[in-house]
Write a protein that holds these residues in place. Structure first.
Motif, PDB file in Angstrom:
ATOM      1  N   PRO A  52       0.850  -1.178   0.002  1.00 45.63           N
ATOM      2  CA  PRO A  52       0.030   0.101   0.047  1.00 45.63           C
ATOM      3  C   PRO A  52       0.862   1.338  -0.035  1.00 45.63           C
ATOM      4  CG  PRO A  52      -0.803  -1.502   1.536  1.00 45.63           C
ATOM      5  CD  PRO A  52       0.559  -2.152   1.086  1.00 45.63           C
ATOM      6  N   ALA A  53       2.138   1.285   0.554  1.00 47.57           N
ATOM      7  CA  ALA A  53       2.889   2.525   0.348  1.00 47.57           C
ATOM      8  C   ALA A  53       3.334   2.804  -0.875  1.00 47.57           C
ATOM      9  CB  ALA A  53       4.271   2.346   1.441  1.00 47.57           C
ATOM     10  N   ASP A 124       2.889   6.297   8.993  1.00 44.78           N
ATOM     11  CA  ASP A 124       4.410   6.837   9.074  1.00 44.78           C
ATOM     12  C   ASP A 124       5.037   6.235   8.202  1.00 44.78           C
ATOM     13  OD1 ASP A 124       3.613   8.479  11.133  1.00 44.78           O
ATOM     14  OD2 ASP A 124       4.528   7.221  12.685  1.00 44.78           O
ATOM     15  N   ARG A 125       4.977   4.885   7.666  1.00 45.20           N
ATOM     16  CA  ARG A 125       5.624   4.119   6.691  1.00 45.20           C
ATOM     17  C   ARG A 125       5.384   4.817   5.409  1.00 45.20           C
ATOM     18  NH1 ARG A 125       4.346  -0.292   3.733  1.00 45.20           N
ATOM     19  NH2 ARG A 125       6.379  -1.565   2.999  1.00 45.20           N
ATOM     20  N   ILE A 126       4.085   5.167   5.053  1.00 44.50           N
ATOM     21  CA  ILE A 126       3.788   5.784   3.743  1.00 44.50           C
ATOM     22  C   ILE A 126       4.625   6.894   3.530  1.00 44.50           C
ATOM     23  CG2 ILE A 126       1.892   6.829   2.314  1.00 44.50           C
ATOM     24  CD1 ILE A 126      -0.116   4.828   3.614  1.00 44.50           C
ATOM     25  N   ARG A 127       4.658   7.709   4.644  1.00 41.04           N
ATOM     26  CA  ARG A 127       5.383   9.134   4.536  1.00 41.04           C
ATOM     27  C   ARG A 127       6.921   8.938   4.476  1.00 41.04           C
ATOM     28  NH1 ARG A 127       2.828  12.948   9.021  1.00 41.04           N
ATOM     29  NH2 ARG A 127       4.240  14.151   8.122  1.00 41.04           N
ATOM     30  N   THR A 128       7.322   7.987   5.508  1.00 37.93           N
ATOM     31  CA  THR A 128       8.931   7.455   5.483  1.00 37.93           C
ATOM     32  C   THR A 128       9.159   7.179   4.086  1.00 37.93           C
ATOM     33  OG1 THR A 128       8.752   7.054   7.761  1.00 37.93           O
ATOM     34  CG2 THR A 128      10.605   6.234   6.580  1.00 37.93           C
ATOM     35  N   LEU A 183       9.568  -0.480   7.796  1.00 37.89           N
ATOM     36  CA  LEU A 183       9.305   0.822   7.982  1.00 37.89           C
ATOM     37  C   LEU A 183       9.864   1.750   6.942  1.00 37.89           C
ATOM     38  CD1 LEU A 183       7.865   3.164   9.529  1.00 37.89           C
ATOM     39  CD2 LEU A 183      10.387   3.321  10.822  1.00 37.89           C
ATOM     40  N   ASP A 184      10.981   1.630   6.341  1.00 39.27           N
ATOM     41  CA  ASP A 184      11.975   2.472   5.466  1.00 39.27           C
ATOM     42  C   ASP A 184      11.901   1.706   3.867  1.00 39.27           C
ATOM     43  OD1 ASP A 184      13.738   0.386   5.977  1.00 39.27           O
ATOM     44  OD2 ASP A 184      15.136   1.715   6.908  1.00 39.27           O
ATOM     45  N   ALA A 185      11.247   0.803   3.701  1.00 36.67           N
ATOM     46  CA  ALA A 185      11.371   0.022   2.283  1.00 36.67           C
ATOM     47  C   ALA A 185      10.008  -0.442   1.869  1.00 36.67           C
ATOM     48  CB  ALA A 185      12.585  -0.796   2.180  1.00 36.67           C
ATOM     49  N   LEU A 186       9.786  -0.573   0.528  1.00 29.68           N
ATOM     50  CA  LEU A 186       8.844  -1.490   0.187  1.00 29.68           C
ATOM     51  C   LEU A 186       9.100  -2.997   0.461  1.00 29.68           C
ATOM     52  CD1 LEU A 186       8.045   0.463  -3.260  1.00 29.68           C
ATOM     53  CD2 LEU A 186       6.632   0.376  -0.958  1.00 29.68           C
TER      54      LEU A 186
END
Length: 189
Positions: A52-53, A124-128, A183-186
């Motif tokens: 989803p990110a 937060d993950r989407i934004r990160t 958190l910081d990668a797809l």
């Protein structure tokens, strides 16, 4: 005389058409239990991603079936309604603080707890990650997310945004399990 005959013919045609449509409806739907079953939705293109990110395309229709969001659109509705949330509302007159209370005892399909921490993590993950052309642009009015308890999450906006509930109802704001999505990668798989 011609006008009267024409009007009568049009009325007869309309009556015949109406009867045919009503009769046709009965033929197309028998109402038998055998007619009940899954509805299959097809597409001619593969989803670009299942994360989803990063999604901003037809993948959303698939997401509606595999992920949950705080809010969703009930059939036929134009207003978002609670989904994973029990309730959501703006708590200030300026539409800058939006609070949601999650339903109790929610779990992901693997049994992990779906709580306010998972909601905060997902947003937060989407934004990160901030995928160019992805859903992060929908969160332009979001300043920060706060998980107050297992069931309470608060969205602090940097400006008034009465459309924020509509953003939360999009499949892009799907809630993911923090144990399964970095958190910081797809997610690659």
């Amino acid at each position: 005389m011609f006008n009267r005959n024409r009007n009568r013919s049009l009325r007869q045609l309309a009556t015949l058409t109406s009867i045919s449509l009503v009769a046709g409806c009965g033929v197309l739907s028998s109402g038998a239990p055998a007619d009940e079953g899954p509805i299959v939705v097809g597409t001619t293109s593969a989803p670009s991603t299942l994360d989803p990110a990063a999604s901003w395309d037809g993948s959303w229709e698939l997401f509606r079936n595999i992920y949950q969001t705080l809010l969703s659109y009930p059939n036929g509705s134009v207003e978002p309604a609670p989904d994973a949330a029990e309730s959501c509302k703006f708590t200030d007159a300026s539409n800058r603080t939006y609070s949601c209370r999650l339903r109790a005892d929610m779990k992901f399909s693997d049994g992990d707890k779906l709580d306010a921490r998972a909601v905060k993590y997902s947003i937060d993950r989407i934004r990160t990650i901030g995928v160019v052309g992805g859903p992060a642009g929908l969160l332009g009015s979001l300043d920060r997310v706060q998980a107050l308890s297992d069931r309470d999450v608060v969205f602090h906006l940097n400006q008034s945004d009465a459309t924020f509930p509509f953003v939360l109802a999009t499949p892009a704001m799907s809630i993911v399990d923090p144990d399964d999505y970095p958190l910081d990668a797809l997610r690659k798989d």
